[in-house]
Write a protein that holds these residues in place. Structure first.
Motif, mmCIF file in Angstrom:
data_model
loop_
_atom_site.group_PDB
_atom_site.id
_atom_site.type_symbol
_atom_site.label_atom_id
_atom_site.label_comp_id
_atom_site.label_asym_id
_atom_site.label_seq_id
_atom_site.Cartn_x
_atom_site.Cartn_y
_atom_site.Cartn_z
ATOM 1 N N CYS A 208 68.192 16.363 -17.929
ATOM 2 C CA CYS A 208 67.317 15.594 -18.815
ATOM 3 C C CYS A 208 66.264 16.501 -19.446
ATOM 4 N N ASP A 209 65.696 17.418 -18.688
ATOM 5 C CA ASP A 209 64.703 18.345 -19.233
ATOM 6 C C ASP A 209 65.338 19.271 -20.272
ATOM 7 N N MET A 210 66.612 19.665 -20.038
ATOM 8 C CA MET A 210 67.299 20.560 -20.972
ATOM 9 C C MET A 210 67.503 19.907 -22.332
ATOM 10 N N TYR A 211 67.857 18.631 -22.348
ATOM 11 C CA TYR A 211 68.235 17.963 -23.594
ATOM 12 C C TYR A 211 67.133 17.096 -24.184
ATOM 13 N N GLU A 212 65.990 17.060 -23.538
ATOM 14 C CA GLU A 212 64.906 16.230 -24.065
ATOM 15 C C GLU A 212 64.426 16.691 -25.440
ATOM 16 N N PRO A 213 64.283 18.006 -25.683
ATOM 17 C CA PRO A 213 63.873 18.425 -27.041
ATOM 18 C C PRO A 213 64.894 18.048 -28.106
ATOM 19 N N LEU A 222 65.681 9.546 -24.331
ATOM 20 C CA LEU A 222 66.473 10.062 -23.216
ATOM 21 C C LEU A 222 65.731 9.791 -21.918
ATOM 22 N N SER A 223 66.366 9.060 -20.991
ATOM 23 C CA SER A 223 65.719 8.707 -19.726
ATOM 24 C C SER A 223 66.666 8.966 -18.570
ATOM 25 N N VAL A 224 66.094 9.074 -17.376
ATOM 26 C CA VAL A 224 66.889 9.318 -16.174
ATOM 27 C C VAL A 224 66.348 8.447 -15.054
ATOM 28 N N GLU A 256 70.324 7.749 -34.808
ATOM 29 C CA GLU A 256 68.881 7.908 -34.630
ATOM 30 C C GLU A 256 68.251 6.609 -34.138
ATOM 31 N N SER A 257 67.174 6.779 -33.372
ATOM 32 C CA SER A 257 66.432 5.665 -32.768
ATOM 33 C C SER A 257 67.256 4.960 -31.691
ATOM 34 N N GLY A 258 68.309 5.639 -31.214
ATOM 35 C CA GLY A 258 69.106 5.083 -30.134
ATOM 36 C C GLY A 258 68.554 5.487 -28.774
ATOM 37 N N ALA A 259 69.376 5.300 -27.734
ATOM 38 C CA ALA A 259 68.940 5.597 -26.371
ATOM 39 C C ALA A 259 70.097 6.162 -25.564
ATOM 40 N N VAL A 260 69.780 7.131 -24.705
ATOM 41 C CA VAL A 260 70.737 7.717 -23.765
ATOM 42 C C VAL A 260 70.100 7.658 -22.385
ATOM 43 N N ARG A 261 70.878 7.217 -21.405
ATOM 44 C CA ARG A 261 70.329 7.021 -20.065
ATOM 45 C C ARG A 261 71.226 7.644 -19.023
ATOM 46 N N LEU A 262 70.617 8.375 -18.095
ATOM 47 C CA LEU A 262 71.323 8.931 -16.944
ATOM 48 C C LEU A 262 70.933 8.120 -15.716
#
Length: 346
Positions: A208-213, A222-224, A256-262
């Motif tokens: 998550c830290d790698m892909y947050e930027p 992006l959330s985990v 854009e303005s979407g969401a990705v969750r781990l």
């Protein structure tokens, strides 16, 4: 008591067995027993045994000959079909019946192996064309760019722009080659020396830290969720690469303005790593196709990529003895199922 003597054969007809014993008072006790019945039983049994042995022996010979001929025919049929397979007919299979016998079980196992082999060979048959096609495009583009730049570029800035475009095309080709070499390395690996306890919660936070930027640049949330501290036995670097590929795909195909969750979940006897997004998702028809090398759906043809990400993830998951599940429908959802007693390469 007078002594009476009884012959063993009286009147030549009856067989008698006698026993004489002297008593204390001087008398002699003689006991006789007719043994004709016992002798007759012995003769009848002996005759029956002699008469039954010959037919039984003949029956054994016939049964043995029949079984031998039957086995020889099956072996000849197997040899014929194996020769067809060697000649290149990969659709041929060994004959077997749906009965519980060693030969049928062996034939079923060999047929299963042939099915897997046919699938692998058919997949490899298209890999060469796919590699040539995917490498030819960036290399051709780089060559044309350099050729036009040599002819038309008049300033240093124009030459640098041409060089940058050519380098980008060459980098894309190198990315394809590197990914293929990585796949071959993983698929051919049988070593588990780098395996150990992997803290999945820490690994997901690192991804998550790698892909947050990258997610922020695309305005994607992006959330985990790693409320549980769970471990699996595996290679941390490979598992990190697999999850990173899933997150990269999710960000790439989410608008854009979407969401990705781990998410890190605990199931019944298994640990689940789940990556969800609000993108278009994967249809039922593409669930197996997306795992093939160089597969690119028509609707994402213009999206950057070489079509090897999910194939790489599948190879890593298979190496660890895990399962990869791709859910269909709107919104992408991919899960890596890690059984508590997974089978790993040795």
């Amino acid at each position: 008591m007078p002594l009476a003597r009884v012959d063993d054969k009286a009147a030549g007809a009856t067989s008698v067995r006698t026993v004489a014993r002297s008593l204390e008072n001087g008398d002699i006790l003689v006991i006789g027993r007719n043994v004709d019945e016992t002798g007759e039983i012995f003769r009848v049994v002996g005759t029956a045994f002699a008469l039954g042995l010959l037919p039984a022996f003949c029956l054994w010979l016939l049964a043995g000959a029949w079984l031998s001929v039957r086995a020889q025919r099956r072996v000849e049929e197997v040899n014929l079909r194996v020769q067809r397979i060697i000649a290149g007919d990969l659709h041929e299979r060994l004959p077997h019946r749906k009965v519980d016998e060693p030969f049928s079980r062996l034939a079923a196992i060999v047929n299963g192996m042939l099915d897997e082999l046919e699938t692998t060979i058919n997949a490899l048959a298209g890999v060469g064309n796919d590699i040539a096609h995917d490498l030819r495009t960036p290399l051709t583009r780089a060559r044309l760019t350099l050729e036009r730049g040599r002819t038309n570029a008049a300033t240093l800035e124009q030459l640098q722009e041409v060089a940058d475009k050519a380098i980008a095309g060459i980098d894309q080709s190198l990315t394809i080659v590197t990914a293929l070499l990585r796949l071959a390395e993983i698929e051919n690996s049988r070593r588990s020396s780098a395996f150990g306890n992997v803290a999945l919660d820490e690994m997901l936070r690192e991804v998550c830290d790698m892909y947050e930027p990258i997610a922020e640049d695309k305005q994607i949330a992006l959330s985990v969720d790693t409320s549980d501290k769970l471990y699996v036995h595996g290679d941390r670097d490979l598992l990190l690469e697999a999850v990173a590929n899933l997150v990269d795909n999710a960000i790439k195909f989410t608008p854009e303005s979407g969401a990705v969750r781990l998410e890190l979940l605990r199931g019944e006897g298994e640990t689940i790593v789940r990556v969800t997004d609000t993108g278009p998702g994967i249809s039922d028809q593409e669930q197996e196709a997306v795992l093939r090398r160089f597969y690119r759906s028509d609707k994402i043809r213009n999206t950057p990529g070489v079509g090897l990400g999910l194939n790489l993830v599948s190879a890593i998951v298979k190496l660890h003895g895990f399962r990869l599940i791709i859910h269909s429908g709107p919104g992408g959802r991919v899960e890596i199922i890690c059984p508590d007693e997974q089978v790993v390469g040795t």
